[in-house]
Design an enzyme around this catalytic site. Sequence first.
Site, short mmCIF file in Angstrom:
data_model
loop_
_atom_site.label_atom_id
_atom_site.label_comp_id
_atom_site.label_asym_id
_atom_site.label_seq_id
_atom_site.Cartn_x
_atom_site.Cartn_y
_atom_site.Cartn_z
N ASP A 49 0.16 -8.68 12.47
CA ASP A 49 0.56 -9.11 10.97
C ASP A 49 0.20 -10.26 12.01
O ASP A 49 1.82 -11.61 11.33
CB ASP A 49 2.22 -9.35 10.83
CG ASP A 49 2.35 -10.21 9.64
OD1 ASP A 49 1.65 -11.04 8.83
OD2 ASP A 49 3.58 -10.63 9.03
N ASN A 180 -1.00 -19.12 16.74
CA ASN A 180 -0.69 -18.63 15.33
C ASN A 180 0.55 -19.80 15.51
O ASN A 180 1.40 -19.09 15.36
CB ASN A 180 -1.13 -17.76 14.97
CG ASN A 180 -2.04 -18.07 13.27
OD1 ASN A 180 -2.25 -19.48 13.01
ND2 ASN A 180 -2.32 -16.90 12.24
N GLY A 488 -8.72 45.79 21.69
CA GLY A 488 -8.99 46.73 22.31
C GLY A 488 -10.66 46.63 23.20
O GLY A 488 -11.02 47.31 22.75
N SER A 557 -10.51 34.44 25.55
CA SER A 557 -11.01 33.47 25.14
C SER A 557 -11.37 33.03 23.56
O SER A 557 -12.10 32.91 22.90
CB SER A 557 -12.26 33.80 25.74
OG SER A 557 -13.35 34.60 24.82
#
Length: 644
Positions: A49, A180, A488, A557
């Site tokens: 703004d 500004n 497993g 992994s």
Amino acid sequence: MVPLPVPGRNLVTDPVYVTDALIAEDIDAYLASHEQKSLLRFITCGSVDDGKSTLIGRLLYDSKMIFEDQLAALEADSKRVGTQGGEIDFALLVDGLAAEREQGITIDVAYRFFTTGKRKFIVADTPGHEQYTRNMVTGASTADLAVILIDARKGVLTQTRRHSFLAHLLGIRHIVLAVNKMDLVGYDKGVFERIVLAYRAFASEIGITHFTPIPISGFRGDNITALSPNTPWFKGPALIEHLENVDLGARVEEAKPFRMPVQWVNRPNLDFRGFAGQVASGRIAPGDPVRILPSGKTTSVARIVTLNGDLDEAVAGQSVTLTLADEVDCSRGDVIAAAAAPPEAADRFEATLVWMADEAMIPGRGYWLKLGAQTVSATVQAPKYEINVNTLDHLAAKTLDLNGIGVVELSTDKPIVFEAYADNHALGGFILIDKLTNATVGAGMLHFSLRRAQNVHWQATDISREARADLKNQKPALLWFTGLSGSGKSTIANLVEKKLFRMNRHSFLLDGDNVRHGLNKDLGFTEADRIENIRRVGEVAKLMTDAGLIVITAFISPFKAERDMVRAMLPEGEFLEIFIDTPLEEAERRDVKGLYKKARSGQLKNFTGIDSPYEAPENPEIRIDTTTMTAEAAADLIVDRLLG
């Protein structure tokens, strides 16, 4: 023919006609005049703004770059959704997204073109919100100048500092400090001077030695195209005057050694082979000696080809096609450079990195690194430090979050041609891309190659990996078992090794739990540590396959990127991904080690399947469903597939 209105003559009784030829001549003259104008790319940035979109809208309006229908639509939109009480809201010329108009903010980068009598301009309106800082980096990456806006009522804010730091970091040499909304502080000279003084103190700390302060009102038009009577104490220049006359420094780039990244190999027929790209720096002429990098082959330029004919010389900024005197290997991503002053090629670097993704950077994970036309796989280490943009302090950090800025070390899987970003933006600026989503997650600037990248070389040995495998009468391979805890993996992997052992095969089993007692005992179970765990195991497995062994690994992994990283370490066909596909409910029912129970109770954090994700393989070489197959049968199947 078209009647042309001329002052002092009646259009009906005494018309002046314009022929098609005259119109065409005028168009050609118009285009020729614009072709000779230089082009300035600049951005507007700063805090939310501060009036960035309004300023650009005012520039477009004052430079007469708005058509009548656009002006009519702007006036209607200003009354309907404007923020200026029914007056023209110039920000609506730039804020095109519905969400931007509803909230009165800029979200994405908006590019606009306008021209004056002296110069052409492309301006990028960049968002001020912190969460859209990555969009500001995108706009700034090609800019020559930055207009940093400050709301005169608020002064220097955090985003002012952040955007200033990034603009300087990205090599923007020209800074305009536009204070500004001076109309809202009564055009007070003291307010302006206090803001300039505060900004100068910050700018000197980050290395900005020169900037141009201008008091403006984007809404009222003060000091935009001409000096305003409301600020008689300000002697100029007005913003447009400064933009028209700022020196772009094109001669500086032309004075540097010649560099041209190859973007495309142009082969329209058997008799022509050219290398197309934009000259990043320097100048080149037919007959000049050049070096092709990273191969290092030398030759000379035969022709400089363009659509409009051959050139006697090409300079920085021009897009051309070069033909070479000799048939040398040159492809997309290579760099054609001055033979006497070539750039470096390396695979380890220090760099400043701006993180642009919502998810934090993961040290050790593989990303695509794109530098010019070069694309390689890269891994980033934990930051040396993160930079606090408010205090400029160097902070200890293990990663970088969204909008984080840090200094890091990174490595690539093969050497890339580069120069320090400070010397050459085209060969020093890069982006990082997530391998899974293809989203851009970071942007960086290379500082230098690390000394060890130049001093550590691969030592050739006389005994090859093929000779070692032949001695064992087998083909080396890596059997990579992946799956949830309790699926497993270890049981089946152990059976596979026993069967291979009985068949006189030379193998070795690397189990996930076992390596954490020694090689990886310093690693935990965070995402970054899991990645490093897999990287180390992959490197060890690679050494073992070089010795001719059949290596068996049993690791959860969980991440596809790391499994792909290990696959890339080995020759084609030696990595066999074996997915032990056991549903979470079944793995949790078994819970041999009691880990799921601990994870469910909160005693065990970052446990795969509970509070850490598992990315199942999409196309594994072997898939084992342990709900329908016994461990013994699975082992037989794997051995049969391995030995053919």
